[in-house]
Scaffold this motif. Structure first.
Motif, PDB file in Angstrom:
ATOM      1  N   ILE A 348       0.662  -1.234   0.185  1.00  0.00           N
ATOM      2  CA  ILE A 348       0.086   0.094   0.163  1.00  0.00           C
ATOM      3  C   ILE A 348       0.552   1.376   0.025  1.00  0.00           C
ATOM      4  CG2 ILE A 348      -1.522   1.259   1.215  1.00  0.00           C
ATOM      5  CD1 ILE A 348      -2.167  -1.499   2.312  1.00  0.00           C
ATOM      6  N   ASN A 349       1.201   1.930  -1.043  1.00  0.00           N
ATOM      7  CA  ASN A 349       1.212   3.739  -1.147  1.00  0.00           C
ATOM      8  C   ASN A 349       0.567   4.160   0.229  1.00  0.00           C
ATOM      9  OD1 ASN A 349       2.983   3.235  -2.968  1.00  0.00           O
ATOM     10  ND2 ASN A 349       1.412   3.745  -4.683  1.00  0.00           N
ATOM     11  N   THR A 350       1.061   4.514   1.129  1.00  0.00           N
ATOM     12  CA  THR A 350       1.135   5.350   2.118  1.00  0.00           C
ATOM     13  C   THR A 350       1.205   6.810   2.200  1.00  0.00           C
ATOM     14  OG1 THR A 350       0.572   3.023   4.131  1.00  0.00           O
ATOM     15  CG2 THR A 350       1.293   5.606   4.765  1.00  0.00           C
ATOM     16  N   LYS A 351       0.796   7.803   2.952  1.00  0.00           N
ATOM     17  CA  LYS A 351       1.841   9.015   3.181  1.00  0.00           C
ATOM     18  C   LYS A 351       1.803   9.381   4.516  1.00  0.00           C
ATOM     19  CE  LYS A 351      -1.346  12.511   3.148  1.00  0.00           C
ATOM     20  NZ  LYS A 351      -2.732  13.809   2.308  1.00  0.00           N
ATOM     21  N   ILE A 352       3.386  10.183   4.701  1.00  0.00           N
ATOM     22  CA  ILE A 352       3.739  10.524   5.825  1.00  0.00           C
ATOM     23  C   ILE A 352       4.087  11.610   6.063  1.00  0.00           C
ATOM     24  CG2 ILE A 352       4.011   7.897   6.254  1.00  0.00           C
ATOM     25  CD1 ILE A 352       7.839   8.867   5.751  1.00  0.00           C
ATOM     26  N   ASN A 353       4.361  11.768   6.835  1.00  0.00           N
ATOM     27  CA  ASN A 353       4.769  13.625   7.386  1.00  0.00           C
ATOM     28  C   ASN A 353       6.509  13.749   7.704  1.00  0.00           C
ATOM     29  OD1 ASN A 353       5.526  15.872   7.894  1.00  0.00           O
ATOM     30  ND2 ASN A 353       3.573  16.330   7.997  1.00  0.00           N
ATOM     31  N   LYS A 354       6.893  13.632   6.352  1.00  0.00           N
ATOM     32  CA  LYS A 354       8.824  13.460   7.537  1.00  0.00           C
ATOM     33  C   LYS A 354       9.903  15.207   7.447  1.00  0.00           C
ATOM     34  CE  LYS A 354      12.660  10.742   6.945  1.00  0.00           C
ATOM     35  NZ  LYS A 354      13.331   9.959   6.262  1.00  0.00           N
ATOM     36  N   ASP A 355       9.552  15.534   8.503  1.00  0.00           N
ATOM     37  CA  ASP A 355      10.187  17.125   8.990  1.00  0.00           C
ATOM     38  C   ASP A 355       9.578  18.141   8.013  1.00  0.00           C
ATOM     39  OD1 ASP A 355      12.394  15.620  10.262  1.00  0.00           O
ATOM     40  OD2 ASP A 355      13.629  15.547   8.286  1.00  0.00           O
ATOM     41  N   GLY A 356       7.951  17.661   7.399  1.00  0.00           N
ATOM     42  CA  GLY A 356       7.408  19.276   7.444  1.00  0.00           C
ATOM     43  C   GLY A 356       6.975  18.619   6.296  1.00  0.00           C
ATOM     44  N   VAL A 361       5.668   6.536   1.035  1.00  0.00           N
ATOM     45  CA  VAL A 361       6.379   5.019   1.281  1.00  0.00           C
ATOM     46  C   VAL A 361       5.520   4.150   1.105  1.00  0.00           C
ATOM     47  CG1 VAL A 361       7.890   6.214   2.321  1.00  0.00           C
ATOM     48  CG2 VAL A 361       5.878   4.880   3.943  1.00  0.00           C
ATOM     49  N   VAL A 362       5.762   2.847   0.705  1.00  0.00           N
ATOM     50  CA  VAL A 362       5.181   1.714   0.052  1.00  0.00           C
ATOM     51  C   VAL A 362       5.868   1.009   1.544  1.00  0.00           C
ATOM     52  CG1 VAL A 362       5.510  -0.692  -0.978  1.00  0.00           C
ATOM     53  CG2 VAL A 362       6.280   1.664  -2.024  1.00  0.00           C
ATOM     54  N   LYS A 363       3.211   0.091   2.338  1.00  0.00           N
ATOM     55  CA  LYS A 363       3.913  -0.808   3.237  1.00  0.00           C
ATOM     56  C   LYS A 363       3.390  -1.890   2.645  1.00  0.00           C
ATOM     57  CE  LYS A 363       0.790   0.250   6.179  1.00  0.00           C
ATOM     58  NZ  LYS A 363      -0.381   1.414   7.030  1.00  0.00           N
ATOM     59  N   ASP A 364       4.078  -2.710   3.646  1.00  0.00           N
ATOM     60  CA  ASP A 364       3.348  -4.051   3.416  1.00  0.00           C
ATOM     61  C   ASP A 364       2.399  -4.172   4.672  1.00  0.00           C
ATOM     62  OD1 ASP A 364       5.240  -4.291   1.410  1.00  0.00           O
ATOM     63  OD2 ASP A 364       6.495  -6.001   2.173  1.00  0.00           O
ATOM     64  N   THR A 365       1.120  -4.454   3.695  1.00  0.00           N
ATOM     65  CA  THR A 365       0.507  -5.332   4.934  1.00  0.00           C
ATOM     66  C   THR A 365       0.062  -6.343   4.400  1.00  0.00           C
ATOM     67  OG1 THR A 365      -2.206  -4.687   3.605  1.00  0.00           O
ATOM     68  CG2 THR A 365      -0.615  -2.954   5.255  1.00  0.00           C
ATOM     69  N   GLU A 366      -0.429  -7.227   5.525  1.00  0.00           N
ATOM     70  CA  GLU A 366      -0.928  -8.640   5.773  1.00  0.00           C
ATOM     71  C   GLU A 366      -2.059  -9.451   5.965  1.00  0.00           C
ATOM     72  OE1 GLU A 366       1.862 -11.275   7.771  1.00  0.00           O
ATOM     73  OE2 GLU A 366       0.082 -12.449   8.691  1.00  0.00           O
ATOM     74  N   VAL A 367      -2.642 -10.378   4.639  1.00  0.00           N
ATOM     75  CA  VAL A 367      -3.568 -11.217   4.759  1.00  0.00           C
ATOM     76  C   VAL A 367      -3.647 -12.158   5.318  1.00  0.00           C
ATOM     77  CG1 VAL A 367      -5.880 -11.777   3.195  1.00  0.00           C
ATOM     78  CG2 VAL A 367      -4.671  -9.465   2.424  1.00  0.00           C
ATOM     79  N   ASP A 368      -4.234 -12.639   6.119  1.00  0.00           N
ATOM     80  CA  ASP A 368      -3.722 -13.803   7.244  1.00  0.00           C
ATOM     81  C   ASP A 368      -3.103 -15.094   6.057  1.00  0.00           C
ATOM     82  OD1 ASP A 368      -3.191 -13.136   9.831  1.00  0.00           O
ATOM     83  OD2 ASP A 368      -5.277 -13.168  10.153  1.00  0.00           O
ATOM     84  N   ILE A 399      -6.911  -6.507   3.047  1.00  0.00           N
ATOM     85  CA  ILE A 399      -8.479  -6.542   2.551  1.00  0.00           C
ATOM     86  C   ILE A 399      -8.773  -5.390   1.117  1.00  0.00           C
ATOM     87  CG2 ILE A 399      -8.645  -8.767   3.106  1.00  0.00           C
ATOM     88  CD1 ILE A 399     -10.626  -8.061   4.466  1.00  0.00           C
ATOM     89  N   ARG A 400      -8.682  -4.367   2.392  1.00  0.00           N
ATOM     90  CA  ARG A 400      -9.976  -3.346   1.240  1.00  0.00           C
ATOM     91  C   ARG A 400      -9.314  -2.980   0.137  1.00  0.00           C
ATOM     92  NH1 ARG A 400      -9.849   0.234   7.056  1.00  0.00           N
ATOM     93  NH2 ARG A 400     -12.883   0.087   7.579  1.00  0.00           N
TER      94      ARG A 400
END
Length: 442
Positions: A348-356, A361-368, A399-400
């Motif tokens: 999942i592409n996730t938006k983060i705030n780093k140093d303003g 970033v790409v985050k790994d999420t798990e489906v059991d 799963i979303r």
């Protein structure tokens, strides 16, 4: 009160294979009920349903003194043979003479052979039987050689393997006279080995599980690898048992040994231990699958126990984390229903705030679990409970973000009627999932 435990699914697997011209090999972890399936359940089917003449069903248990004594009159001068571990083997020439006498009349014969590995050159003997069109052959085996998951290759394509799992919860439930909720709590703790569940009282169940673990499973690996360090082997299994549902690899286990046991193991040694446990069907690897990229991720992987009671016995029935245990039970249930089971990874592409500054970033999420059987595919997420919005978002996030339209299912331990969420996910209780074989299609 214990009633007769039904194993209808596996009986049907044997029935489907009748007369297929192959050697039917019933494999599985030791003490899971292979002999009972073949020599009681299947035998009763042949007698009572197919009305086969008992004289046309030849049973022989190669670990039975009574059966072995039947061979004494044949070729008394023959020398005794031994396997590589010094185990005495049954002379195959004597046995062939016995079969020739038992099957001398015209007709169709069923051979039900138990502990076949105790017969000298059993592969050649069984392959020879296939030349007789009126012989239908079924065998079980339980020692280290026969337990190997590669055993069917020894028969050069002439074998048809039926892998018997320990009791599913539904099978276990058919043999007890108690409430589903109480039965599930006991199943979560002591698993599905029939011999364990037949014991009366929790102490006796625990003792039996520990005895099977140490005197059968660990001993079996030692028999195959005599120079192994038993303490190191036990410690490895202990570490794995404490890490079910957690992605692992030999390097991670090596670090655990260094920090917890102050021991140094090489990756190769740990990999060998895991492989040997797999060969005895004690453990199963579940590899991680990139759902969007449609490819496997080599390591890390997850490891689950063939029987959750043995996992708990490995930890001496301490550290009974229900979330991990339920995940292991559902993994085995999906296999029981004929699915190939992987662990899903959704990037999942996730938006983060780093140093303003806003970064993605790409985050790994798990489906059991990703369960596949032919054209069928299901995504299964497991949770002990989902009682807050935060927990809901945590369990639903992966799963979303799955891009395809295959069914998504959330299994929770808490009881309640099954329903579809606003997002189209089937939410179902653990008891309903385990006690309804078609629950995935509700």
């Amino acid at each position: 009160m214990v009633k007769e435990i039904k194993r209808d699914y596996f009986l049907e697997q044997l029935i489907k294979r009748e007369g297929n011209g192959l050697i039917k090999i019933v494999t599985g972890i030791r003490r899971c009920g292979k002999s009972y399936l073949l020599n009681v359940i299947f035998y009763n089917y042949l007698i009572n349903v197919k009305k086969i003449n008992p004289n046309n069903i030849i049973q022989f248990a190669f670990d039975s003194i009574e059966d072995i004594a039947k061979l004494d009159k044949y070729l008394p001068e023959q020398k005794t043979s031994f396997d590589s571990n010094g185990q005495k083997l049954i002379n195959n020439r004597k046995f062939l003479l016995y079969i020739q006498e038992k099957a001398k009349n015209p007709g169709y014969y069923y051979f039900l052979f138990d502990e076949i590995q105790n017969l000298d050159e059993f592969v050649r003997v069984l392959n020879g039987f296939l030349r007789h069109e009126n012989y239908d052959i079924y065998v079980t085996g339980s020692n280290s050689k026969f337990l190997s998951s590669q055993v069917d290759t020894e028969f050069a394509g002439r074998a048809d393997r039926i892998h018997l799992l320990p009791l599913s919860f539904l099978e276990y439930l058919s043999g007890v006279d108690t409430y589903k909720r109480d039965a599930l709590d006991e199943y979560i703790k002591y698993g599905g080995l029939p011999l364990v569940q037949l014991q009366k009282g929790e102490n006796n169940k625990a003792k039996q599980a520990l005895s099977i673990l140490n005197e059968i499973y660990i001993k079996d690996v030692k028999d195959r690898h005599p120079n192994i360090d038993t303490n190191n082997l036990n410690d490895t299994l202990h570490v794995i048992a404490s890490m079910i549902s957690t992605p692992i690899n030999p390097t991670k286990i090596e670090r655990t040994f260094q920090s917890v046991y102050n021991k140094k193991f090489t990756n190769d040694t740990i990999s060998n231990y895991i492989t040997w446990f797999e060969e005895g069907y004690l453990l199963n690897k579940a590899f991680r699958y990139d759902v969007k990229g449609r490819k496997y991720i080599g390591t890390p992987y997850k490891v689950y126990f063939e029987d959750i009671g043995i996992r708990n016995a490995t930890l001496n029935f301490r550290d009974i984390d229900e979330t991990d245990i339920i995940e292991n039970i559902i993994y085995n249930e999906l296999r029981y229903r004929g699915f190939n089971v992987d662990v899903g990874v959704v990037k999942i592409n996730t938006k983060i705030n780093k140093d303003g500054k806003i970064q993605y970033v790409v985050k790994d999420t798990e489906v059991d679990f990703v369960a596949n059987n032919g054209e069928k595919k299901y995504y299964v997420q497991v949770a002990l409970r989902i009682d807050t919005e935060e927990k809901k978002n945590q369990e639903y996030e992966s799963i979303r973000n799955i891009p395809d339209s295959f069914k998504k299912i959330i299994v929770v331990k808490e009881e309640g009627k099954h329903y579809y969420t606003n997002e189209g996910f089937l939410r179902i209780s653990l008891i309903d999932f385990l006690t309804n074989i078609d629950s995935l299609d509700w």
